[in-house]
Motif scaffolding. Structure first.
Motif, PDB file in Angstrom:
ATOM      1  N   PHE A  23       2.818 -21.671 -21.462  1.00 50.53           N
ATOM      2  CA  PHE A  23       2.094 -22.256 -22.183  1.00 50.53           C
ATOM      3  C   PHE A  23       1.572 -22.770 -21.429  1.00 50.53           C
ATOM      4  O   PHE A  23       0.116 -22.958 -21.200  1.00 50.53           O
ATOM      5  CB  PHE A  23       1.959 -21.291 -23.745  1.00 50.53           C
ATOM      6  N   CYS A  24       2.584 -23.487 -21.602  1.00 48.84           N
ATOM      7  CA  CYS A  24       1.976 -25.815 -21.843  1.00 48.84           C
ATOM      8  C   CYS A  24       1.522 -25.805 -20.026  1.00 48.84           C
ATOM      9  O   CYS A  24       0.970 -26.160 -19.707  1.00 48.84           O
ATOM     10  CB  CYS A  24       2.934 -26.682 -21.641  1.00 48.84           C
ATOM     11  N   ASP A  25       2.318 -25.030 -19.244  1.00 45.94           N
ATOM     12  CA  ASP A  25       2.164 -24.860 -17.497  1.00 45.94           C
ATOM     13  C   ASP A  25       1.477 -24.155 -17.683  1.00 45.94           C
ATOM     14  O   ASP A  25      -0.321 -25.209 -16.440  1.00 45.94           O
ATOM     15  CB  ASP A  25       2.631 -24.163 -16.898  1.00 45.94           C
ATOM     16  N   ARG A  26      -0.036 -23.773 -18.243  1.00 43.35           N
ATOM     17  CA  ARG A  26      -0.948 -23.403 -17.357  1.00 43.35           C
ATOM     18  C   ARG A  26      -1.927 -24.096 -18.091  1.00 43.35           C
ATOM     19  O   ARG A  26      -2.834 -24.795 -17.610  1.00 43.35           O
ATOM     20  CB  ARG A  26      -1.220 -22.128 -17.925  1.00 43.35           C
ATOM     21  N   ALA A  30      -4.416 -26.980 -16.242  1.00 41.36           N
ATOM     22  CA  ALA A  30      -5.966 -26.900 -16.706  1.00 41.36           C
ATOM     23  C   ALA A  30      -6.785 -28.280 -17.121  1.00 41.36           C
ATOM     24  O   ALA A  30      -7.985 -28.262 -16.840  1.00 41.36           O
ATOM     25  CB  ALA A  30      -6.145 -25.728 -17.912  1.00 41.36           C
ATOM     26  N   LEU A  31      -5.651 -29.498 -17.507  1.00 38.73           N
ATOM     27  CA  LEU A  31      -6.275 -30.135 -18.200  1.00 38.73           C
ATOM     28  C   LEU A  31      -6.022 -31.684 -17.594  1.00 38.73           C
ATOM     29  O   LEU A  31      -6.134 -32.612 -17.850  1.00 38.73           O
ATOM     30  CB  LEU A  31      -5.537 -31.205 -19.507  1.00 38.73           C
ATOM     31  N   GLY A  32      -4.900 -31.203 -16.178  1.00 33.76           N
ATOM     32  CA  GLY A  32      -4.916 -32.148 -15.202  1.00 33.76           C
ATOM     33  C   GLY A  32      -3.959 -32.805 -15.611  1.00 33.76           C
ATOM     34  O   GLY A  32      -3.112 -33.604 -14.933  1.00 33.76           O
ATOM     35  N   PHE A  33      -2.549 -32.339 -16.243  1.00 31.53           N
ATOM     36  CA  PHE A  33      -1.922 -32.511 -16.213  1.00 31.53           C
ATOM     37  C   PHE A  33      -0.495 -32.800 -15.274  1.00 31.53           C
ATOM     38  O   PHE A  33      -0.516 -31.484 -14.966  1.00 31.53           O
ATOM     39  CB  PHE A  33      -0.754 -32.257 -18.069  1.00 31.53           C
ATOM     40  N   ALA A  92     -10.059 -22.549 -16.096  1.00 33.61           N
ATOM     41  CA  ALA A  92      -8.832 -22.582 -15.458  1.00 33.61           C
ATOM     42  C   ALA A  92      -8.381 -22.231 -16.158  1.00 33.61           C
ATOM     43  O   ALA A  92      -7.475 -21.522 -15.591  1.00 33.61           O
ATOM     44  CB  ALA A  92      -9.422 -24.196 -15.513  1.00 33.61           C
ATOM     45  N   PHE A  93      -8.266 -22.175 -17.161  1.00 37.08           N
ATOM     46  CA  PHE A  93      -7.100 -21.690 -18.428  1.00 37.08           C
ATOM     47  C   PHE A  93      -6.633 -20.207 -18.131  1.00 37.08           C
ATOM     48  O   PHE A  93      -6.146 -19.580 -17.892  1.00 37.08           O
ATOM     49  CB  PHE A  93      -7.499 -22.021 -19.402  1.00 37.08           C
ATOM     50  N   VAL A  94      -8.262 -19.789 -18.382  1.00 40.44           N
ATOM     51  CA  VAL A  94      -7.981 -18.531 -18.636  1.00 40.44           C
ATOM     52  C   VAL A  94      -7.804 -17.356 -17.040  1.00 40.44           C
ATOM     53  O   VAL A  94      -7.282 -16.425 -17.067  1.00 40.44           O
ATOM     54  CB  VAL A  94      -9.555 -17.595 -18.946  1.00 40.44           C
ATOM     55  N   LEU A  95      -8.748 -18.197 -16.138  1.00 41.42           N
ATOM     56  CA  LEU A  95      -8.251 -17.679 -14.630  1.00 41.42           C
ATOM     57  C   LEU A  95      -7.093 -17.575 -14.362  1.00 41.42           C
ATOM     58  O   LEU A  95      -6.295 -16.783 -13.827  1.00 41.42           O
ATOM     59  CB  LEU A  95      -8.984 -18.588 -13.193  1.00 41.42           C
TER      60      LEU A  95
END
Length: 99
Positions: A23-26, A30-33, A92-95
């Motif tokens: 989950f966090c990878d996506r 998406a938040l630039g981390f 970005a997360f959804v895609l």
């Protein structure tokens, strides 16, 4: 006296490290981390970070099932500069989740 200027990092103990990372990878990407891994005491830790903040997942050691109203962290909310930035991160997360 010194003033605290922000939170440097936060450690979260999770029961299923690989599932949390999926989950966090996506979400964090998406938040630039960025992501890196390291070990403490032989235990795998996964860190998501940017120039302001680090969010670290570590394996939990036993304990009861999660109760969001038990003592401890309830949730973490991250702030973006604009509503547009939020919409872009969600898109970005959804895609990424659809791939």
């Amino acid at each position: 006296m010194h003033e605290i200027t922000g939170i440097d990092h936060l450690y979260i103990a999770v029961r299923e490290l690989d599932r949390a990372c999926a989950f966090c990878d996506r979400a964090m990407a998406a938040l630039g981390f960025r992501r890196n891994e390291f070990q403490i005491g032989g235990e795998r830790h996964v860190q998501y970070y940017n120039r302001h903040f680090g969010y670290v997942l570590r394996p939990a050691r036993g304990g009861p099932a999660h109760d969001p109203y038990a003592p401890g962290l309830h949730h973490l909310c991250l702030r973006l500069d604009t509503v547009q930035a939020l919409h872009e991160a969600v898109a970005a997360f959804v895609l990424d989740a659809l791939d």
